[in-house]
Design a protein around this motif. Structure first.
Motif, PDB file in Angstrom:
ATOM      1  N   LYS A  47       0.830  -1.214   0.000  1.00  0.00           N
ATOM      2  CA  LYS A  47       0.000   0.000   0.000  1.00  0.00           C
ATOM      3  C   LYS A  47       0.858   1.256   0.000  1.00  0.00           C
ATOM      4  N   LEU A  48       1.954   1.231   0.773  1.00  0.00           N
ATOM      5  CA  LEU A  48       2.854   2.390   0.798  1.00  0.00           C
ATOM      6  C   LEU A  48       3.489   2.617  -0.573  1.00  0.00           C
ATOM      7  N   VAL A  49       3.951   1.548  -1.204  1.00  0.00           N
ATOM      8  CA  VAL A  49       4.575   1.674  -2.528  1.00  0.00           C
ATOM      9  C   VAL A  49       3.559   2.159  -3.555  1.00  0.00           C
ATOM     10  N   ASP A  50       2.340   1.624  -3.498  1.00  0.00           N
ATOM     11  CA  ASP A  50       1.297   2.076  -4.428  1.00  0.00           C
ATOM     12  C   ASP A  50       0.980   3.556  -4.210  1.00  0.00           C
ATOM     13  N   GLU A  51       0.937   3.997  -2.949  1.00  0.00           N
ATOM     14  CA  GLU A  51       0.687   5.412  -2.649  1.00  0.00           C
ATOM     15  C   GLU A  51       1.823   6.276  -3.207  1.00  0.00           C
ATOM     16  N   LEU A  52       3.049   5.852  -2.980  1.00  0.00           N
ATOM     17  CA  LEU A  52       4.218   6.587  -3.487  1.00  0.00           C
ATOM     18  C   LEU A  52       4.160   6.702  -5.006  1.00  0.00           C
ATOM     19  N   HIS A  53       3.908   5.603  -5.685  1.00  0.00           N
ATOM     20  CA  HIS A  53       3.814   5.572  -7.141  1.00  0.00           C
ATOM     21  C   HIS A  53       2.742   6.548  -7.624  1.00  0.00           C
ATOM     22  N   GLY A  54       1.576   6.524  -6.967  1.00  0.00           N
ATOM     23  CA  GLY A  54       0.487   7.426  -7.343  1.00  0.00           C
ATOM     24  C   GLY A  54       0.833   8.892  -7.151  1.00  0.00           C
ATOM     25  N   ILE A  55       1.548   9.187  -6.068  1.00  0.00           N
ATOM     26  CA  ILE A  55       1.960  10.576  -5.815  1.00  0.00           C
ATOM     27  C   ILE A  55       2.915  11.046  -6.909  1.00  0.00           C
ATOM     28  N   LEU A  56       3.951  10.252  -7.170  1.00  0.00           N
ATOM     29  CA  LEU A  56       4.970  10.676  -8.135  1.00  0.00           C
ATOM     30  C   LEU A  56       4.403  10.846  -9.540  1.00  0.00           C
ATOM     31  N   LYS A  57       3.429  10.009  -9.916  1.00  0.00           N
ATOM     32  CA  LYS A  57       2.826  10.121 -11.250  1.00  0.00           C
ATOM     33  C   LYS A  57       2.203  11.492 -11.486  1.00  0.00           C
ATOM     34  N   ASN A  58       1.833  12.173 -10.394  1.00  0.00           N
ATOM     35  CA  ASN A  58       1.118  13.437 -10.533  1.00  0.00           C
ATOM     36  C   ASN A  58       1.935  14.666 -10.150  1.00  0.00           C
ATOM     37  N   LEU A  59       3.218  14.475  -9.877  1.00  0.00           N
ATOM     38  CA  LEU A  59       4.041  15.621  -9.483  1.00  0.00           C
ATOM     39  C   LEU A  59       4.919  16.090 -10.639  1.00  0.00           C
TER      40      LEU A  59
END
Length: 146
Positions: free
Chosen positions: A68-80
């Motif tokens: 879940k942490l890795v998925d959250e990180l991936h989602g954040i970076l995709k939008n920055l």
């Protein structure tokens, strides 16, 4: 969608100028293909010392919490956003860079030589800065001793 094979690197100490930056901390986390284990390698520069010292590698089971942490990180970076041109300015103001590489995302703020070459054409909003700060927290949480 769960993230597959990836590699990420967090570096504290990215701002420079005439001299290259002096990293204080580097975390490298990799998720090899067909593996249920994250490999974490950390290098730390103790205060007052001239170079990074490698710590013993760690291996972290890819459980639901870590996924879940890795998925959250991936989602954040995709939008920055990242700075433009690369390495021009630390647009997040944390003297920290993250580099992520996977099949679906190549993302990096800063540059291998650090930041300090001027003003970026792209600036991060306060909300984006908060999201980047959360991304840094996630990497540190994954790399922390449990």
């Amino acid at each position: 969608m769960p993230v597959g094979e990836y590699s990420l690197r967090l570096q504290e100490g990215i701002t420079g100028g005439f001299a290259p930056p002096t990293p204080n901390l580097i975390h490298t986390i990799t998720q090899p293909l067909n593996s249920d284990t994250l490999t974490i390698i950390t290098a730390l520069r103790p205060v007052g010392t001239p170079s990074l010292q490698n710590l013993a590698p760690k291996y972290l089971t890819k459980d639901d919490e870590n996924s879940k942490l890795v998925d959250e990180l991936h989602g954040i970076l995709k939008n920055l956003p990242t700075e433009s041109p690369p390495g021009s300015q630390d647009i997040y103001g944390l003297d920290t860079s993250i580099a992520w590489g996977s099949d679906d995302l190549e993302w990096m703020n800063g540059s291998p030589q650090g930041c300090g070459g001027g003003t970026s054409e792209v600036q991060a909003t306060d909300e984006q800065k908060a999201q980047f700060k959360r991304a840094v927290e996630i990497v540190k949480q994954l790399a922390a001793d449990k």
